[in-house]
Motif scaffolding. Structure first.
Motif, mmCIF file in Angstrom:
data_model
loop_
_atom_site.group_PDB
_atom_site.id
_atom_site.type_symbol
_atom_site.label_atom_id
_atom_site.label_comp_id
_atom_site.label_asym_id
_atom_site.label_seq_id
_atom_site.Cartn_x
_atom_site.Cartn_y
_atom_site.Cartn_z
ATOM 1 N N ALA A 58 0.918 -1.190 -0.047
ATOM 2 C CA ALA A 58 0.001 0.115 -0.019
ATOM 3 C C ALA A 58 0.872 1.324 -0.120
ATOM 4 O O ALA A 58 1.359 1.675 1.111
ATOM 5 C CB ALA A 58 -0.767 0.042 1.175
ATOM 6 N N LYS A 60 0.300 4.472 0.130
ATOM 7 C CA LYS A 60 0.089 5.478 0.910
ATOM 8 C C LYS A 60 0.433 5.377 2.194
ATOM 9 O O LYS A 60 0.788 6.209 2.976
ATOM 10 C CB LYS A 60 -1.379 5.812 1.055
ATOM 11 C CG LYS A 60 -2.466 4.739 1.836
ATOM 12 C CD LYS A 60 -3.589 5.090 2.019
ATOM 13 C CE LYS A 60 -4.849 4.366 2.657
ATOM 14 N NZ LYS A 60 -4.712 2.986 2.343
ATOM 15 N N ASP A 79 -0.599 -1.297 -4.376
ATOM 16 C CA ASP A 79 -1.795 -0.766 -4.204
ATOM 17 C C ASP A 79 -1.784 0.732 -4.294
ATOM 18 O O ASP A 79 -1.133 1.308 -3.309
ATOM 19 C CB ASP A 79 -2.150 -1.353 -2.804
ATOM 20 C CG ASP A 79 -3.497 -0.735 -2.251
ATOM 21 O OD1 ASP A 79 -4.441 -0.391 -3.262
ATOM 22 O OD2 ASP A 79 -3.741 -0.401 -1.142
ATOM 23 N N ALA A 102 -7.468 1.420 -6.152
ATOM 24 C CA ALA A 102 -8.677 1.541 -5.372
ATOM 25 C C ALA A 102 -8.707 3.367 -5.136
ATOM 26 O O ALA A 102 -7.985 3.962 -5.481
ATOM 27 C CB ALA A 102 -8.714 1.179 -4.004
ATOM 28 N N ARG A 149 -15.291 -3.378 -5.306
ATOM 29 C CA ARG A 149 -14.880 -3.353 -3.885
ATOM 30 C C ARG A 149 -16.280 -3.482 -3.222
ATOM 31 O O ARG A 149 -17.224 -2.587 -3.543
ATOM 32 C CB ARG A 149 -14.332 -1.944 -3.551
ATOM 33 C CG ARG A 149 -14.123 -2.002 -1.993
ATOM 34 C CD ARG A 149 -13.236 -0.632 -1.673
ATOM 35 N NE ARG A 149 -12.953 -0.801 -0.351
ATOM 36 C CZ ARG A 149 -11.988 0.203 0.564
ATOM 37 N NH1 ARG A 149 -11.414 1.049 -0.610
ATOM 38 N NH2 ARG A 149 -11.932 0.253 1.375
ATOM 39 N N HIS A 197 -13.057 -7.191 -4.401
ATOM 40 C CA HIS A 197 -12.361 -6.754 -3.339
ATOM 41 C C HIS A 197 -12.985 -6.011 -2.175
ATOM 42 O O HIS A 197 -13.939 -5.872 -2.154
ATOM 43 C CB HIS A 197 -11.512 -5.387 -4.283
ATOM 44 C CG HIS A 197 -10.811 -4.431 -3.472
ATOM 45 N ND1 HIS A 197 -11.007 -3.041 -3.206
ATOM 46 C CD2 HIS A 197 -9.657 -4.614 -2.564
ATOM 47 C CE1 HIS A 197 -10.038 -2.698 -2.337
ATOM 48 N NE2 HIS A 197 -9.344 -3.744 -2.091
ATOM 49 N N HIS A 199 -11.574 -4.185 1.672
ATOM 50 C CA HIS A 199 -10.604 -3.778 2.542
ATOM 51 C C HIS A 199 -11.142 -3.213 3.705
ATOM 52 O O HIS A 199 -12.384 -2.183 3.613
ATOM 53 C CB HIS A 199 -9.395 -2.653 2.068
ATOM 54 C CG HIS A 199 -8.785 -1.724 2.926
ATOM 55 N ND1 HIS A 199 -7.709 -2.635 3.469
ATOM 56 C CD2 HIS A 199 -8.791 -0.654 3.324
ATOM 57 C CE1 HIS A 199 -6.932 -1.835 4.286
ATOM 58 N NE2 HIS A 199 -7.788 -0.688 4.164
ATOM 59 N N SER A 202 -8.161 -0.997 9.182
ATOM 60 C CA SER A 202 -6.704 -0.927 9.674
ATOM 61 C C SER A 202 -6.460 -0.197 11.028
ATOM 62 O O SER A 202 -7.072 0.855 11.092
ATOM 63 C CB SER A 202 -5.993 -0.376 8.413
ATOM 64 O OG SER A 202 -4.650 -0.232 8.825
ATOM 65 N N GLY A 238 -5.907 -4.889 2.703
ATOM 66 C CA GLY A 238 -4.763 -4.624 3.651
ATOM 67 C C GLY A 238 -5.296 -4.703 5.135
ATOM 68 O O GLY A 238 -6.320 -5.295 5.363
ATOM 69 N N GLY A 239 -4.595 -3.785 5.822
ATOM 70 C CA GLY A 239 -5.004 -3.553 7.140
ATOM 71 C C GLY A 239 -4.458 -4.364 8.504
ATOM 72 O O GLY A 239 -4.638 -4.228 9.684
ATOM 73 N N GLU A 276 -3.116 -6.542 -0.079
ATOM 74 C CA GLU A 276 -2.376 -5.275 0.103
ATOM 75 C C GLU A 276 -2.122 -4.646 1.441
ATOM 76 O O GLU A 276 -2.663 -3.505 1.965
ATOM 77 C CB GLU A 276 -3.691 -4.235 -0.187
ATOM 78 C CG GLU A 276 -4.195 -4.543 -1.578
ATOM 79 C CD GLU A 276 -5.736 -3.674 -1.793
ATOM 80 O OE1 GLU A 276 -6.251 -3.223 -0.956
ATOM 81 O OE2 GLU A 276 -6.002 -3.815 -3.147
ATOM 82 N N PRO A 277 -0.971 -5.525 2.002
ATOM 83 C CA PRO A 277 -0.504 -4.823 3.106
ATOM 84 C C PRO A 277 0.392 -3.573 3.101
ATOM 85 O O PRO A 277 1.086 -3.496 2.174
ATOM 86 C CB PRO A 277 0.392 -6.170 3.614
ATOM 87 C CG PRO A 277 1.013 -6.625 2.107
ATOM 88 C CD PRO A 277 -0.223 -6.658 1.379
ATOM 89 N N GLY A 278 0.419 -2.683 4.006
ATOM 90 C CA GLY A 278 1.098 -1.448 3.886
ATOM 91 C C GLY A 278 1.695 -1.307 5.282
ATOM 92 O O GLY A 278 3.001 -1.785 5.316
ATOM 93 N N ARG A 279 0.890 -1.077 6.441
ATOM 94 C CA ARG A 279 1.404 -0.772 7.616
ATOM 95 C C ARG A 279 2.213 -1.900 8.293
ATOM 96 O O ARG A 279 3.189 -1.890 8.872
ATOM 97 C CB ARG A 279 -0.043 -0.759 8.624
ATOM 98 C CG ARG A 279 0.429 -0.706 10.031
ATOM 99 C CD ARG A 279 -0.863 -0.655 10.712
ATOM 100 N NE ARG A 279 -1.945 -0.131 10.369
ATOM 101 C CZ ARG A 279 -2.349 1.362 10.582
ATOM 102 N NH1 ARG A 279 -1.523 1.987 11.286
ATOM 103 N NH2 ARG A 279 -3.205 2.001 9.773
ATOM 104 N N TYR A 387 2.290 5.426 7.602
ATOM 105 C CA TYR A 387 1.475 6.701 7.760
ATOM 106 C C TYR A 387 2.172 7.756 8.860
ATOM 107 O O TYR A 387 1.556 8.418 9.495
ATOM 108 C CB TYR A 387 0.077 6.082 8.536
ATOM 109 C CG TYR A 387 -0.487 5.077 7.541
ATOM 110 C CD1 TYR A 387 -1.144 5.620 6.446
ATOM 111 C CD2 TYR A 387 -0.223 3.826 7.982
ATOM 112 C CE1 TYR A 387 -1.598 4.638 5.360
ATOM 113 C CE2 TYR A 387 -0.897 2.739 7.163
ATOM 114 C CZ TYR A 387 -1.643 3.419 5.851
ATOM 115 O OH TYR A 387 -2.035 2.394 5.189
HETATM 116 C C1 LIG Z 1 -4.838 2.011 2.979
HETATM 117 C C2 LIG Z 1 -5.230 0.816 2.278
HETATM 118 C C3 LIG Z 1 -4.510 -0.246 2.243
HETATM 119 C C4 LIG Z 1 -3.349 -0.550 3.418
HETATM 120 O O1 LIG Z 1 -4.064 -0.826 4.529
HETATM 121 P P1 LIG Z 1 -2.719 -1.112 5.979
HETATM 122 O O2 LIG Z 1 -3.230 -0.957 6.995
HETATM 123 O O3 LIG Z 1 -1.468 -0.047 5.459
HETATM 124 O O4 LIG Z 1 -2.239 -2.446 5.373
HETATM 125 C C5 LIG Z 1 -4.796 -1.324 1.675
HETATM 126 N N1 LIG Z 1 -5.884 -1.350 0.648
HETATM 127 C C6 LIG Z 1 -6.636 -0.242 0.546
HETATM 128 C C7 LIG Z 1 -7.662 -0.230 -0.377
HETATM 129 C C8 LIG Z 1 -6.355 0.793 1.410
HETATM 130 O O5 LIG Z 1 -7.194 1.953 1.379
#
Ligand SMILES: *Cc1c(COP(=O)(O)O)cnc(C)c1O
Length: 453
Positions: A58, A60, A79, A102, A149, A197, A199, A202, A238-239, A276-279, A387
């Motif tokens: 992710a 962002k 993502d 997304a 989604r 999809h 999400h 998070s 993700g999340g 979609e992992p970010g955090r 973040y």
């Molecule tokens: C923000 C977001 C993520 C990532 O979430 P994390 O908590 O960082 O893993 C994944 N998918 C979508 C659509 C998001 O908006």
């Protein structure tokens, strides 16, 4: 797990003393560990290997080009939620086919850019958006791959600002409306409506919400199958949690143990999985380092005023988030054995760690037991890799911080600290004046817009 550790000479990022980076680069600075980023990605890749998923980082959560490049080289897709993020992903060398897009407000310009880049998947959030993607794809003579989604209506038990998968958020469409959506749009020739999809929010500290969400997606896919709509891609979103406090986050393995059995057979029958992992990849891979400017006693409160704040790291004030915060060179008896809100150490005193911004809500940590802080001390704010910098802003005309990537015993500046000139490099230094010949009715709209502010 991460590679930030206290040694005799203070906090180290991998093998580099953090104070050395601060002396060389200044403060506030985000410091990332290359090994931590790669290990977190690797753990996901390994744990979910039976599903052969496309793991889309992710953007962002942490959007520095060097970090995106590092993850792309290690096999990650991206993502994205804007044209700007797509540009970052591509500039960092991501395969466009591994980009999933997304976002509830995609503009024509952004959609065209994504179509021209031939991205892997649009994650569509509404009927009017679908119609617009189809219209633009048709005009370009291309075909967009689209997933819908949906909101599986699963409560992720997280902050209300980060709950996205229940009814009545602005994201996605309610799951029971999905069959009608597919009946209506599956015949659209300019789009391959092939995926689902979700999400749900998070950070999610439990496995159960994912299990419920995945079950609902699979039930929906089966229902759609009976109506002639074949789902070939399932994007689980993700999340996944990070360790803001020691031991808080389930491991990638724990998530995988619950999710792989639900999906394995479907994958062997051709279903493609996206995550979609970010955090969970970036948060523990970064610390924010700041310096105490003043210690101020006011009534019964002791403030440590640092050179970072809500403009540098928004999470504490925006999400009530906890970040373990500790001096980089503590005395021996104050070396923390864990990262928790309360530690059993002698001689700690309560501090409010606050920033320089003219807002009462500008803080990093409130009412926190810390070793007595003094002017000049360096503080590390842990778990700031996600973040953190990506939400930083210039409020109060504060230049954005530097970013540093550590690799073993070396460190590299991957974003230089902004200068005061950078603050207004997009602005005009003189107030525009109307030319004598211009009549008020002939005022161009740009000037009109500016006048309304
Ligand atoms: C923000 C977001 C993520 C990532 O979430 P994390 O908590 O960082 O893993 C994944 N998918 C979508 C659509 C998001 O908006």
């Amino acid at each position: 797990m991460d590679h930030f550790q206290f040694r005799e000479t203070g906090l180290h990022a991998e093998d580099v003393p953090v104070h050395r980076i601060a002396e060389s680069v200044g403060t506030p600075t985000y410091i990332y560990s290359r090994a931590t980023l790669l290990e977190h990605l690797k753990r996901f890749q390994t744990a979910f290997a039976p599903l052969e998923p496309t793991i889309c980082f992710a953007v962002k959560s942490c959007s520095n080009l060097a970090i995106l490049n590092l993850l792309a080289e290690a096999g990650a897709g991206m993502d994205i939620v804007s044209g700007g993020e797509l540009r970052r992903a591509l500039t960092a060398g991501t395969d466009p086919g591994l980009c999933v897009y997304a976002g509830v407000g995609k503009t024509d310009e952004e959609i065209n850019y994504a179509l021209d880049s031939n991205i892997g998947l649009f994650n569509c959030e509404s009927a009017p958006e679908f119609e617009n993607i189809a219209r633009l794809a048709r005009a370009r003579g291309t075909r967009a791959r689209v997933a819908l989604r949906v909101n599986p209506d699963v409560d992720p038990k997280t902050h209300r600002h980060t709950t996205t998968g229940v009814r009545s958020t602005k994201f996605g469409i309610d799951i029971e409306d999905a069959p009608a959506f597919f009946d209506r749009y599956a015949g659209e020739t300019a789009c391959d409506l092939c995926g689902l999809h979700a999400h749900i929010g998070s950070p999610i500290r439990e496995v159960e919400p994912y299990v419920r969400s995945t079950r609902r997606l699979l039930e929906l896919a089966d229902l759609l199958g009976t109506r002639g709509h074949v789902i070939t891609t399932l994007d689980l979103g993700g999340g996944f949690a990070a360790d803001y406090e020691t031991g808080e986050a389930p491991s990638a393995r724990t998530y995988a143990d619950a999710l792989v059995p639900l999906l394995e057979e479907r994958v062997s029958n051709g279903l493609r999985i996206v995550m979609e992992p970010g955090r969970s990849i970036a948060a523990n891979a970064g610390v924010l380092v700041a310096r105490v400017q003043y210690v101020k006693i006011a009534g019964d409160r002791r403030f440590a005023i640092i050179d970072a704040g809500m403009h540098t790291l928004l999470r504490p004030s925006h999400y009530d988030a906890f970040h373990f915060t500790w001096p980089c060179s503590p005395k021996e008896q104050h070396v923390p054995m864990d990262r928790r809100a309360s530690l059993e150490l002698e001689g700690l005193i309560k501090h409010d760690v606050v920033g320089p911004i003219c807002e009462t809500g500008d803080y990093i940590a409130l009412d926190r037991d810390l070793p007595p802080l003094e002017r000049g001390d360096l503080l590390a704010v842990f778990g700031s890799g996600a973040y953190g910098m990506s939400m930083a802003n210039r409020y109060n005309s504060m230049p954005l911080p530097a970013e540093v990537l550590v690799d073993g015993d070396a460190f590299h500046v991957i974003r230089r600290r902004e200068t005061l000139e950078d603050l207004f490099s997009h602005e005009s230094a003189s107030a525009p004046t109307a030319t004598p010949t211009a009549t008020p009715t002939a005022t161009p709209t740009a000037t009109h817009g500016a006048a309304e502010q």
